[in-house]
Design a protein around this motif. Structure first.
Motif, PDB file in Angstrom:
ATOM      1  N   TRP A 102      36.408  32.599  41.203  1.00 55.41           N
ATOM      2  CA  TRP A 102      35.021  33.030  41.327  1.00 55.41           C
ATOM      3  C   TRP A 102      34.664  33.917  40.143  1.00 55.41           C
ATOM      4  O   TRP A 102      35.515  34.286  39.333  1.00 55.41           O
ATOM      5  CB  TRP A 102      34.777  33.766  42.641  1.00 55.41           C
ATOM      6  CG  TRP A 102      35.871  34.636  43.153  1.00 55.41           C
ATOM      7  CD1 TRP A 102      36.946  34.247  43.909  1.00 55.41           C
ATOM      8  CD2 TRP A 102      36.029  36.051  42.954  1.00 55.41           C
ATOM      9  NE1 TRP A 102      37.744  35.326  44.198  1.00 55.41           N
ATOM     10  CE2 TRP A 102      37.201  36.447  43.637  1.00 55.41           C
ATOM     11  CE3 TRP A 102      35.281  37.021  42.305  1.00 55.41           C
ATOM     12  CZ2 TRP A 102      37.655  37.762  43.651  1.00 55.41           C
ATOM     13  CZ3 TRP A 102      35.716  38.350  42.313  1.00 55.41           C
ATOM     14  CH2 TRP A 102      36.898  38.695  42.994  1.00 55.41           C
ATOM     15  N   ALA A 127      22.604  33.671  36.149  1.00 61.66           N
ATOM     16  CA  ALA A 127      22.533  32.906  37.403  1.00 61.66           C
ATOM     17  C   ALA A 127      22.190  31.449  37.152  1.00 61.66           C
ATOM     18  O   ALA A 127      22.586  30.569  37.925  1.00 61.66           O
ATOM     19  CB  ALA A 127      21.514  33.538  38.346  1.00 61.66           C
ATOM     20  N   ASP A 128      21.464  31.162  36.069  1.00 55.10           N
ATOM     21  CA  ASP A 128      21.076  29.784  35.754  1.00 55.10           C
ATOM     22  C   ASP A 128      22.175  29.014  35.037  1.00 55.10           C
ATOM     23  O   ASP A 128      22.049  27.806  34.833  1.00 55.10           O
ATOM     24  CB  ASP A 128      19.817  29.783  34.869  1.00 55.10           C
ATOM     25  CG  ASP A 128      18.607  30.372  35.591  1.00 55.10           C
ATOM     26  OD1 ASP A 128      18.546  30.233  36.830  1.00 55.10           O
ATOM     27  OD2 ASP A 128      17.741  30.964  34.914  1.00 55.10           O
ATOM     28  N   HIS A 130      25.590  28.931  35.919  1.00 62.58           N
ATOM     29  CA  HIS A 130      26.794  28.570  36.669  1.00 62.58           C
ATOM     30  C   HIS A 130      26.449  28.352  38.137  1.00 62.58           C
ATOM     31  O   HIS A 130      25.379  28.750  38.603  1.00 62.58           O
ATOM     32  CB  HIS A 130      27.856  29.673  36.546  1.00 62.58           C
ATOM     33  CG  HIS A 130      27.539  30.909  37.334  1.00 62.58           C
ATOM     34  ND1 HIS A 130      28.019  31.125  38.615  1.00 62.58           N
ATOM     35  CD2 HIS A 130      26.774  31.987  37.046  1.00 62.58           C
ATOM     36  CE1 HIS A 130      27.573  32.277  39.069  1.00 62.58           C
ATOM     37  NE2 HIS A 130      26.814  32.826  38.142  1.00 62.58           N
ATOM     38  N   LYS A 131      27.376  27.753  38.857  1.00 64.21           N
ATOM     39  CA  LYS A 131      27.250  27.514  40.302  1.00 64.21           C
ATOM     40  C   LYS A 131      28.482  28.025  41.031  1.00 64.21           C
ATOM     41  O   LYS A 131      28.842  27.530  42.102  1.00 64.21           O
ATOM     42  CB  LYS A 131      27.075  26.012  40.576  1.00 64.21           C
ATOM     43  CG  LYS A 131      25.828  25.403  39.961  1.00 64.21           C
ATOM     44  CD  LYS A 131      24.563  25.996  40.563  1.00 64.21           C
ATOM     45  CE  LYS A 131      23.318  25.337  39.964  1.00 64.21           C
ATOM     46  NZ  LYS A 131      22.065  25.947  40.499  1.00 64.21           N
ATOM     47  N   TRP A 134      30.200  34.229  43.382  1.00 63.81           N
ATOM     48  CA  TRP A 134      29.878  35.292  42.424  1.00 63.81           C
ATOM     49  C   TRP A 134      29.829  36.639  43.127  1.00 63.81           C
ATOM     50  O   TRP A 134      29.266  36.764  44.211  1.00 63.81           O
ATOM     51  CB  TRP A 134      28.525  34.980  41.791  1.00 63.81           C
ATOM     52  CG  TRP A 134      28.141  35.813  40.594  1.00 63.81           C
ATOM     53  CD1 TRP A 134      28.922  36.659  39.879  1.00 63.81           C
ATOM     54  CD2 TRP A 134      26.844  35.854  39.977  1.00 63.81           C
ATOM     55  NE1 TRP A 134      28.209  37.225  38.854  1.00 63.81           N
ATOM     56  CE2 TRP A 134      26.923  36.751  38.880  1.00 63.81           C
ATOM     57  CE3 TRP A 134      25.632  35.226  40.244  1.00 63.81           C
ATOM     58  CZ2 TRP A 134      25.831  37.028  38.074  1.00 63.81           C
ATOM     59  CZ3 TRP A 134      24.546  35.506  39.431  1.00 63.81           C
ATOM     60  CH2 TRP A 134      24.645  36.385  38.347  1.00 63.81           C
ATOM     61  N   CYS A 170      19.496  35.802  41.582  1.00 65.60           N
ATOM     62  CA  CYS A 170      20.954  35.589  41.575  1.00 65.60           C
ATOM     63  C   CYS A 170      21.470  35.127  42.937  1.00 65.60           C
ATOM     64  O   CYS A 170      22.667  34.884  43.089  1.00 65.60           O
ATOM     65  CB  CYS A 170      21.667  36.874  41.158  1.00 65.60           C
ATOM     66  SG  CYS A 170      21.293  37.422  39.475  1.00 65.60           S
ATOM     67  N   ASN A 171      20.584  35.057  43.942  1.00 66.10           N
ATOM     68  CA  ASN A 171      20.939  34.607  45.298  1.00 66.10           C
ATOM     69  C   ASN A 171      21.996  35.520  45.913  1.00 66.10           C
ATOM     70  O   ASN A 171      22.970  35.058  46.507  1.00 66.10           O
ATOM     71  CB  ASN A 171      21.438  33.156  45.265  1.00 66.10           C
ATOM     72  CG  ASN A 171      21.367  32.495  46.633  1.00 66.10           C
ATOM     73  OD1 ASN A 171      20.599  32.915  47.496  1.00 66.10           O
ATOM     74  ND2 ASN A 171      22.167  31.476  46.833  1.00 66.10           N
ATOM     75  N   ASN A 204      27.195  36.199  46.412  1.00 64.85           N
ATOM     76  CA  ASN A 204      26.340  35.069  46.756  1.00 64.85           C
ATOM     77  C   ASN A 204      26.936  34.321  47.947  1.00 64.85           C
ATOM     78  O   ASN A 204      28.105  34.529  48.327  1.00 64.85           O
ATOM     79  CB  ASN A 204      26.115  34.155  45.547  1.00 64.85           C
ATOM     80  CG  ASN A 204      27.373  33.430  45.094  1.00 64.85           C
ATOM     81  OD1 ASN A 204      28.462  33.653  45.619  1.00 64.85           O
ATOM     82  ND2 ASN A 204      27.231  32.561  44.112  1.00 64.85           N
ATOM     83  N   ASP A 206      28.114  31.371  48.408  1.00 62.19           N
ATOM     84  CA  ASP A 206      29.333  30.595  48.147  1.00 62.19           C
ATOM     85  C   ASP A 206      30.570  31.479  48.212  1.00 62.19           C
ATOM     86  O   ASP A 206      31.611  31.073  48.742  1.00 62.19           O
ATOM     87  CB  ASP A 206      29.247  29.925  46.768  1.00 62.19           C
ATOM     88  CG  ASP A 206      28.228  28.801  46.731  1.00 62.19           C
ATOM     89  OD1 ASP A 206      27.923  28.253  47.810  1.00 62.19           O
ATOM     90  OD2 ASP A 206      27.731  28.477  45.641  1.00 62.19           O
TER      91      ASP A 206
END
Length: 434
Positions: A102, A127-128, A130-131, A134, A170-171, A204, A206
């Motif tokens: 992570w 934030a834009d 990577h997925k 975090w 950044c969710n 986040n 995930d």
């Protein structure tokens, strides 16, 4: 695995190294983030070489201000450097024991608003890119809500909105905390006292799905005007109690459910007996009728996948009809799952969105952690931390409150005397996301 973040207000203080060693002995962090070190360059490396970590990333100070260190033990985590600036260090973390990877962003937000805006923009841009799961942690130098501050001027709405907008982009989810409410104090007398919650962990969804039991604790403040903040990804196993009976909304979608209700009330009986009968019968019926919704969903998806493979080679009317039936069954299960998580999260799902089960899942897990009592004060002001001792203290408190000191058959409530041990659920014991 544990992580600690601490604003030390200067790594050249006489007791700095001793205190870091003490924190490591107590909480065994694999990763340690130190902010506002006031030290950079070769001098920073000389100090971190004496600390119980074999990996280190440093940022340069601005004059004698700022400074950010990311320290770790390479036998437990593999940290790969990505980028840094005066206010941030970005890296990837691979946990050796579990093979999870992570992203970790350690920050020390500048006390100056203009420079903080640069940090918010940098985080939003990252934030834009990577997925990954975090974590963002550090000293943000900005309260997020009015509840994050005591004394002084009110929280600036514009600055708080800019901070919140960055977190939304950044969710990020706030894990809440246990322990004292505030992480920083100016240490002045009561008329001039200011306290703020500005040292935090955000994750986040995930990341939170990997570590659903993760817990944040504000540790005892000493050697600095900031307290260390501990993140436990897998806290020690708690005592497990039987779950209370809960009515599930998706039961109403099944035509056989009214029979369960009518059977519980068929015989003339007292109210509490009928309720107990219904709870028992409904639990058995739910297990037989629905089973595990999530396992059933996975089984149907596996059947659909195999069926669609066959249809791609040898289609037939029978197989197409079977596919339609399975899709319809899957749709019903997804609706049941949606109702289940929406009910558990206790949120207005019409406002938050349609069938956003990932959101509901994380909201439910955060709420469960927020509602836990992880510590409680006894009658002399001492904190009780052990879970079994907390349970015993609460139990004894109720027994003390509801027992009578007179030999009489008539019960009467006794007023709680000053200093008497009693249950006192307060925000600073466990505080969830605002």
């Amino acid at each position: 695995m544990n992580l600690v973040v601490w604003n030390c207000r200067g790594a050249l203080k006489p007791n700095f190294q001793d205190y870091v060693h003490d924190l490591v002995r107590q909480h065994d962090p694999a990763i340690f983030v130190v902010t506002e070190t006031h030290v950079g360059g070769a001098r920073a490396r000389d100090i971190t070489d004496k600390l119980p970590f074999d990996g280190a990333i440093h940022t340069e100070t601005i004059g004698r201000a700022g400074g950010l260190w990311l320290l770790w033990n390479s036998d437990r985590v593999d940290v790969s450097f990505l980028a840094n600036s005066e206010q941030e260090i970005h890296s990837t973390v691979k946990v050796r024991s579990s093979n999870f990877s992570w992203m970790l962003s350690a920050v020390y937000a500048s006390p100056r608003r203009v420079e903080r805006s640069i940090l918010w923009n940098n985080l939003s841009n990252i934030a834009d890119l990577h997925k990954m799961p975090w974590v963002i942690t550090g000293d943000f130098n900005e309260p997020l809500t009015g509840a994050d501050k005591f004394g002084g001027r009110a929280v600036s709405v514009n600055r708080a909105l800019a901070f919140k907008d960055c977190l939304d982009k950044c969710n990020m989810v706030d894990l809440g905390f246990s322990g004292p409410r505030f992480t920083w104090t100016n240490g002045r007398e009561i008329q001039d006292l200011i306290q703020e919650r500005i040292d935090r962990f955000f994750v986040n969804p995930d990341w939170y799905r990997i570590y659903p039991e993760a817990r944040v604790t504000h540790l005892t403040r000493s050697h600095s005007d900031h307290c260390p903040v501990l993140l436990e990804t897998m806290p020690q196993r708690r005592i497990h109690l039987d779950r209370p009976f809960k009515f599930q909304r998706y039961w109403l979608s099944d035509l056989s459910f009214p029979k369960v209700v009518s059977q519980a009330w068929r015989q003339p009986t007292q109210l509490h007996e009928a309720i107990q009968t219904f709870a028992t019968n409904a639990t058995i019926w739910n297990r037989n009728q629905f089973g595990n919704i999530f396992s059933k969903k996975n089984r149907i998806r596996a059947r659909l996948n195999g069926l669609q493979r066959i249809i791609a080679i040898r289609p037939s009317s029978y197989l197409l009809e079977l596919e339609r039936n399975l899709n319809q069954e899957l749709e019903e299960i997804l609706n049941q799952e949606h109702d289940l998580w929406a009910l558990k999260s206790r949120l207005n799902w019409m406002v938050q969105g349609d069938r956003n089960t990932a959101f509901y899942h994380v909201s439910t897990l955060v709420r469960r952690n927020r509602n836990r009592i992880t510590a409680i004060k006894n009658s002399v002001g001492e904190w009780i931390m052990n879970e079994a001792e907390v349970m015993d203290f609460i139990r004894r408190g109720f027994c003390d409150i509801y027992s009578s000191s007179h030999n009489t058959s008539k019960w009467s409530a006794r007023p709680i005397q000053s200093g008497q041990a009693c249950l006192n659920m307060r925000k600073e014991i466990v505080y969830g996301p605002g």
